[in-house]
Design an enzyme around this catalytic site. Sequence first.
Site: not given
Length: 148
Positions: A57, A59, A87, A90
């Site tokens: 992701h 992040e 999410c 993260c």
Amino acid sequence: MNTTVQDDERYMRMALAEAKLALAQGEVPIGCVIVANGQIVGRGHNLTETLDDVTAHAEMQAITAAANTLGGKYLSQCTLYVTVEPCIMCAGAIGWAQIKKVVFGANDEKRGFTIYAPKALHPKCTILSGILETECRELIQSFFVNKR
């Protein structure tokens, strides 16, 4: 470091630029930048398709880059800017990195941490949402509309 609304919008525009890089690569268009003392120390965008890695992701990419730039795993003087609410995964990484502030554009009602894991961030972390929310939301929504 206290930021102004103008600073927050400027860094969110940089995160949006990262999200557009993801879009150009066929990735879910989410982008992230991490700032320390007024300098970008990490940036990233989704690479889950490119890397065949569900953990890639935006992040996570930015946290790794910032840790490499700063030479340590704790990012306690940093602010993370991301176009869509992190999410749970993260948020957990943000918490472990001890990031001081999280700024996000659009809420994620389906997978966002504020609903499912509101205590995942470090206790001293502050949250600011809704920065360039319309632009962030429209980018992610248009991606999914075009996928269906």
